[in-house]
Design a protein around this motif. Sequence first.
Motif, PDB file in Angstrom:
ATOM      1  N   SER A   1       0.828  -1.200   0.000  1.00  0.00           N
ATOM      2  CA  SER A   1       0.000   0.000   0.000  1.00  0.00           C
ATOM      3  C   SER A   1       0.865   1.253   0.000  1.00  0.00           C
ATOM      4  CB  SER A   1      -0.921   0.024   1.234  1.00  0.00           C
ATOM      5  OG  SER A   1      -1.938  -0.927   1.131  1.00  0.00           O
TER       6      SER A   1
ATOM      7  N   PRO B   1     -18.744   1.604  -2.782  1.00  0.00           N
ATOM      8  CA  PRO B   1     -17.832   0.537  -2.344  1.00  0.00           C
ATOM      9  C   PRO B   1     -16.372   0.885  -2.648  1.00  0.00           C
ATOM     10  CG  PRO B   1     -19.742  -0.401  -3.435  1.00  0.00           C
ATOM     11  CD  PRO B   1     -19.825   1.090  -3.642  1.00  0.00           C
ATOM     12  N   THR B   2     -15.468   0.549  -1.716  1.00  0.00           N
ATOM     13  CA  THR B   2     -14.060   0.900  -1.886  1.00  0.00           C
ATOM     14  C   THR B   2     -13.150  -0.262  -1.483  1.00  0.00           C
ATOM     15  OG1 THR B   2     -12.272   2.363  -1.112  1.00  0.00           O
ATOM     16  CG2 THR B   2     -14.195   2.136   0.335  1.00  0.00           C
ATOM     17  N   GLU B   3     -12.761  -1.064  -2.453  1.00  0.00           N
ATOM     18  CA  GLU B   3     -11.816  -2.150  -2.187  1.00  0.00           C
ATOM     19  C   GLU B   3     -10.465  -1.592  -1.739  1.00  0.00           C
ATOM     20  OE1 GLU B   3     -11.449  -4.830  -5.421  1.00  0.00           O
ATOM     21  OE2 GLU B   3     -13.593  -5.264  -5.548  1.00  0.00           O
ATOM     22  N   ARG B   4     -10.086  -0.484  -2.330  1.00  0.00           N
ATOM     23  CA  ARG B   4      -8.807   0.152  -1.973  1.00  0.00           C
ATOM     24  C   ARG B   4      -8.821   0.587  -0.512  1.00  0.00           C
ATOM     25  NH1 ARG B   4      -6.964   5.577  -2.500  1.00  0.00           N
ATOM     26  NH2 ARG B   4      -4.699   5.735  -2.773  1.00  0.00           N
TER      27      ARG B   4
ATOM     28  N   THR C   1     -10.575  -0.744   1.930  1.00  0.00           N
ATOM     29  CA  THR C   1     -10.497  -1.950   2.756  1.00  0.00           C
ATOM     30  C   THR C   1      -9.053  -2.429   2.856  1.00  0.00           C
ATOM     31  OG1 THR C   1     -12.737  -2.596   2.088  1.00  0.00           O
ATOM     32  CG2 THR C   1     -11.327  -4.319   3.014  1.00  0.00           C
ATOM     33  N   LYS C   2      -8.357  -2.431   1.735  1.00  0.00           N
ATOM     34  CA  LYS C   2      -6.953  -2.835   1.702  1.00  0.00           C
ATOM     35  C   LYS C   2      -6.119  -1.947   2.613  1.00  0.00           C
ATOM     36  CE  LYS C   2      -2.999  -2.901  -1.451  1.00  0.00           C
ATOM     37  NZ  LYS C   2      -2.528  -2.534  -2.807  1.00  0.00           N
ATOM     38  N   HIS C   3      -6.350  -0.630   2.573  1.00  0.00           N
ATOM     39  CA  HIS C   3      -5.596   0.291   3.415  1.00  0.00           C
ATOM     40  C   HIS C   3      -5.833   0.015   4.897  1.00  0.00           C
ATOM     41  CE1 HIS C   3      -5.260   3.490   0.024  1.00  0.00           C
ATOM     42  NE2 HIS C   3      -4.167   2.735   0.087  1.00  0.00           N
TER      43      HIS C   3
ATOM     44  N   ASP D   1     -20.912  -0.293   2.179  1.00  0.00           N
ATOM     45  CA  ASP D   1     -19.737  -1.159   2.044  1.00  0.00           C
ATOM     46  C   ASP D   1     -19.464  -1.848   3.378  1.00  0.00           C
ATOM     47  OD1 ASP D   1     -17.273  -2.377   1.632  1.00  0.00           O
ATOM     48  OD2 ASP D   1     -16.562  -0.798   0.317  1.00  0.00           O
TER      49      ASP D   1
ATOM     50  N   LYS E   1     -17.710  -4.595   3.925  1.00  0.00           N
ATOM     51  CA  LYS E   1     -16.331  -5.071   4.074  1.00  0.00           C
ATOM     52  C   LYS E   1     -15.418  -3.954   4.574  1.00  0.00           C
ATOM     53  CE  LYS E   1     -16.411  -8.835   0.680  1.00  0.00           C
ATOM     54  NZ  LYS E   1     -15.809  -9.360  -0.580  1.00  0.00           N
ATOM     55  N   PHE E   2     -15.550  -2.776   4.004  1.00  0.00           N
ATOM     56  CA  PHE E   2     -14.719  -1.652   4.448  1.00  0.00           C
ATOM     57  C   PHE E   2     -15.041  -1.311   5.903  1.00  0.00           C
ATOM     58  CE2 PHE E   2     -14.421   2.908   5.325  1.00  0.00           C
ATOM     59  CZ  PHE E   2     -13.066   3.108   5.129  1.00  0.00           C
TER      60      PHE E   2
ATOM     61  N   ALA F   1     -13.574  -3.756   8.209  1.00  0.00           N
ATOM     62  CA  ALA F   1     -12.121  -3.619   8.271  1.00  0.00           C
ATOM     63  C   ALA F   1     -11.710  -2.454   9.169  1.00  0.00           C
ATOM     64  CB  ALA F   1     -11.559  -3.426   6.868  1.00  0.00           C
TER      65      ALA F   1
END
Length: 231
Positions: free
Chosen positions: A114, A148-151, A153-155, A190, A192-193, A196
């Motif tokens: 990241s 929705p923001t996969e990025r 969630t990754k962060h 979202d 998932k976010f 997280a």
Amino acid sequence: MQYEKIVEGIFLNRPNRFISHVLINGKKETVHVKNTGRCRELLIPGVKVILEDCSSNPNRKTKYSLISVWKNDMLINMDSQVPNFVVYNALRENSIDGLTNLTYIKREVSFNNSRFDIYFEDEVKKGFIEVKGVTLENDGISMFPDAPTERGTKHALEMIEAVKQGYRGIIFFLIQMKGPKVFRLNWKMDNKFSEAVRLASEKGVEILAYDSIIDKNSISIGSPIDIELDK
């Protein structure tokens, strides 16, 4: 953050996420939108908007960039490039509680897979800050995300790893308006976010939310507001 030259207009429509049509001084103009998010609750035909006049730049395809919008009597900055800059300046000016007298600050620093928005050091600790700009508001409650923001969630998950490795980790929500008293995760948009971020909080990542002081041609850090992370 100061905008050099601004004009006012009336929003007409948004053909795609990069451009909008705005009525400026009675003329329909194609303008750049400085936010690729949905912003459907903000960009409603007929609302008043604020634009940055960029006509002095010969390399631009559009003369104007849409930066702010009126929602009733509340001005909301929707420039997605601004939050990182505002928080960075606030750190330099010792305007954020618990993050004063830093000895080193740098923007855009990689960690694992990241790239976090800000890296900082003080006399005893090193850390990362990931900044999220918030433009979604409903009945005095600000929420993130509006899509929705996969990025994102990754962060949040990478920030947990940073804390495990001994860094101080912070997810910073900058509410790009003055008015909301509470910040909440948008679980419905979202899950998932939101999960997280809540997990990150449980694992030692600090979650901060500040509002902003907004004017037609400027935005700066405001005050901390209450945070509710539960579903």
